[in-house]
Design a protein around this motif. Sequence first.
Motif, PDB file in Angstrom:
ATOM      1  N   VAL A  29      95.580  -7.271  46.205  1.00  9.82           N
ATOM      2  CA  VAL A  29      95.064  -7.201  47.578  1.00  9.82           C
ATOM      3  C   VAL A  29      93.716  -7.916  47.665  1.00  9.82           C
ATOM      4  CG1 VAL A  29      94.230  -5.667  49.405  1.00  9.82           C
ATOM      5  CG2 VAL A  29      96.310  -5.083  48.131  1.00  9.82           C
TER       6      VAL A  29
ATOM      7  N   VAL B 101      93.410 -11.157  50.167  1.00  9.41           N
ATOM      8  CA  VAL B 101      92.524 -11.040  51.327  1.00  9.41           C
ATOM      9  C   VAL B 101      91.398 -12.078  51.251  1.00  9.41           C
ATOM     10  CG1 VAL B 101      90.832  -9.557  52.471  1.00  9.41           C
ATOM     11  CG2 VAL B 101      93.048  -8.626  51.801  1.00  9.41           C
TER      12      VAL B 101
ATOM     13  N   ASP C  44      86.664  -7.549  58.991  1.00 11.75           N
ATOM     14  CA  ASP C  44      88.082  -7.302  58.702  1.00 11.75           C
ATOM     15  C   ASP C  44      88.354  -7.244  57.215  1.00 11.75           C
ATOM     16  OD1 ASP C  44      87.437 -10.032  58.626  1.00 11.75           O
ATOM     17  OD2 ASP C  44      89.506 -10.653  59.017  1.00 11.75           O
ATOM     18  N   VAL C  45      87.572  -7.991  56.419  1.00 10.98           N
ATOM     19  CA  VAL C  45      87.711  -7.928  54.964  1.00 10.98           C
ATOM     20  C   VAL C  45      87.249  -6.558  54.467  1.00 10.98           C
ATOM     21  CG1 VAL C  45      86.819  -8.840  52.779  1.00 10.98           C
ATOM     22  CG2 VAL C  45      87.517 -10.406  54.596  1.00 10.98           C
ATOM     23  N   ARG C  46      86.109  -6.089  54.963  1.00  8.25           N
ATOM     24  CA  ARG C  46      85.589  -4.788  54.544  1.00  8.25           C
ATOM     25  C   ARG C  46      86.550  -3.665  54.927  1.00  8.25           C
ATOM     26  NH1 ARG C  46      80.513  -5.460  52.741  1.00  8.25           N
ATOM     27  NH2 ARG C  46      80.180  -3.204  52.654  1.00  8.25           N
ATOM     28  N   GLU C  47      87.134  -3.763  56.113  1.00  7.41           N
ATOM     29  CA  GLU C  47      88.081  -2.742  56.557  1.00  7.41           C
ATOM     30  C   GLU C  47      89.325  -2.725  55.678  1.00  7.41           C
ATOM     31  OE1 GLU C  47      90.609  -1.495  60.591  1.00  7.41           O
ATOM     32  OE2 GLU C  47      89.308  -3.262  60.590  1.00  7.41           O
ATOM     33  N   ARG C  48      89.847  -3.908  55.369  1.00  8.51           N
ATOM     34  CA  ARG C  48      91.086  -3.989  54.571  1.00  8.51           C
ATOM     35  C   ARG C  48      90.863  -3.501  53.149  1.00  8.51           C
ATOM     36  NH1 ARG C  48      94.944  -3.124  52.514  1.00  8.51           N
ATOM     37  NH2 ARG C  48      96.806  -4.376  52.122  1.00  8.51           N
ATOM     38  N   LEU C  49      89.751  -3.876  52.533  1.00  9.99           N
ATOM     39  CA  LEU C  49      89.516  -3.505  51.138  1.00  9.99           C
ATOM     40  C   LEU C  49      89.046  -2.054  51.004  1.00  9.99           C
ATOM     41  CD1 LEU C  49      87.959  -6.831  49.788  1.00  9.99           C
ATOM     42  CD2 LEU C  49      90.325  -6.033  49.647  1.00  9.99           C
ATOM     43  N   SER C  50      88.356  -1.562  52.005  1.00 11.29           N
ATOM     44  CA  SER C  50      87.977  -0.143  51.987  1.00 11.29           C
ATOM     45  C   SER C  50      89.205   0.745  52.084  1.00 11.29           C
ATOM     46  CB  SER C  50      87.017   0.158  53.138  1.00 11.29           C
ATOM     47  OG  SER C  50      85.797  -0.530  52.963  1.00 11.29           O
ATOM     48  N   ALA C  51      90.247   0.244  52.746  1.00 12.95           N
ATOM     49  CA  ALA C  51      91.480   1.023  52.915  1.00 12.95           C
ATOM     50  C   ALA C  51      92.187   1.290  51.591  1.00 12.95           C
ATOM     51  CB  ALA C  51      92.425   0.304  53.876  1.00 12.95           C
TER      52      ALA C  51
END
Length: 339
Positions: A62, A66, A296-303
Amino acid sequence: MTSIRCVWRRARHCGLLVLALLFSVFSLCASTSAQAQGAKPVFPARPVRFIVPFPPGGGADVFGRVLGQKLTDKWGQQVVVDNRAGAGGNIAAELAAAAPADGHTLYQYNIANAISASLYKKLNFDPVRDFAAVTLLGSSPFVLVVHPSLKATNLQEFIALAKAQAGKLSYASSGNGGPSHLSTEMLKAMTGIQLTHVPYKGVALVMNDLLAGQIQVMFTIPGSAMPHVRTGRLRALAVTTARRSATVPDIPTIAESGVPGYDSATWYAVVAPAATPRVVINQLHADFTQALQLPDVRERLSAIGADLIGSSPEFLAQFIKSEIAKWAKIIEFSKARID
């Protein structure tokens, strides 16, 4: 007439010399002007290969996809994620170490590479000298989870129970010498508890037996643990990082729960072959760290339970050395070895 011809030839010759001199001056001025405007080599000049040492679908993959997409958009050159799983990351690392040192091949260095430095008797590459550090992308804690039938609601109760039932509690891992195995061994080394190791081939099989109560204990990533913790099928006791994780802030750390100095996490970094020019390393560092700041990168990787970092190359180089030294001690304690 002859003298006129001679004069003409001399004049023409001088004219050509003057033209040549003017052309040289013009070229020098143009070059100087380009340098003054900060002109620099074009990078990347072709698609970039980003080698990831794990199969598609996991946290490492991921991260690679990303960030790879964001850099594809920025560079106008495709970043191709090349998944090369096997041998604890050694197959992928060896491939990356031998690649041309021009920035067009990158490698996602991780905790498995730091462990492999001591876990394997022989490697076909040097895990420090053969790579140039770019940036530490981020890290993710492991969560210490137990089956709810275990009469322990916090770490200290678990340690007391494990000491009272020395060797009777079983802990699972996704494989001998892996991060979850050695994180448990670190806890054993720092507390004196005795647990029985049951290695599995894959997280899915582990989770099935843990949920069924056939295994009592496991260190696993938040993405695997937290859905079952929220439904009450597992109980989370602590996280392994030195500080609380932003992804699971309500779970205390092992260090604050009575085992000071405990620190373990899975982490993701970017490196290049060792002789990659510094100007390329600097650009890679700037572009990767900039991508990490995108919402959007921070949101995706935090998920997926990741805490994002974006370190300097110098920090990453020292961090890799410290991780290698730390895991060497735990491997010696646990007697783990893969030939």
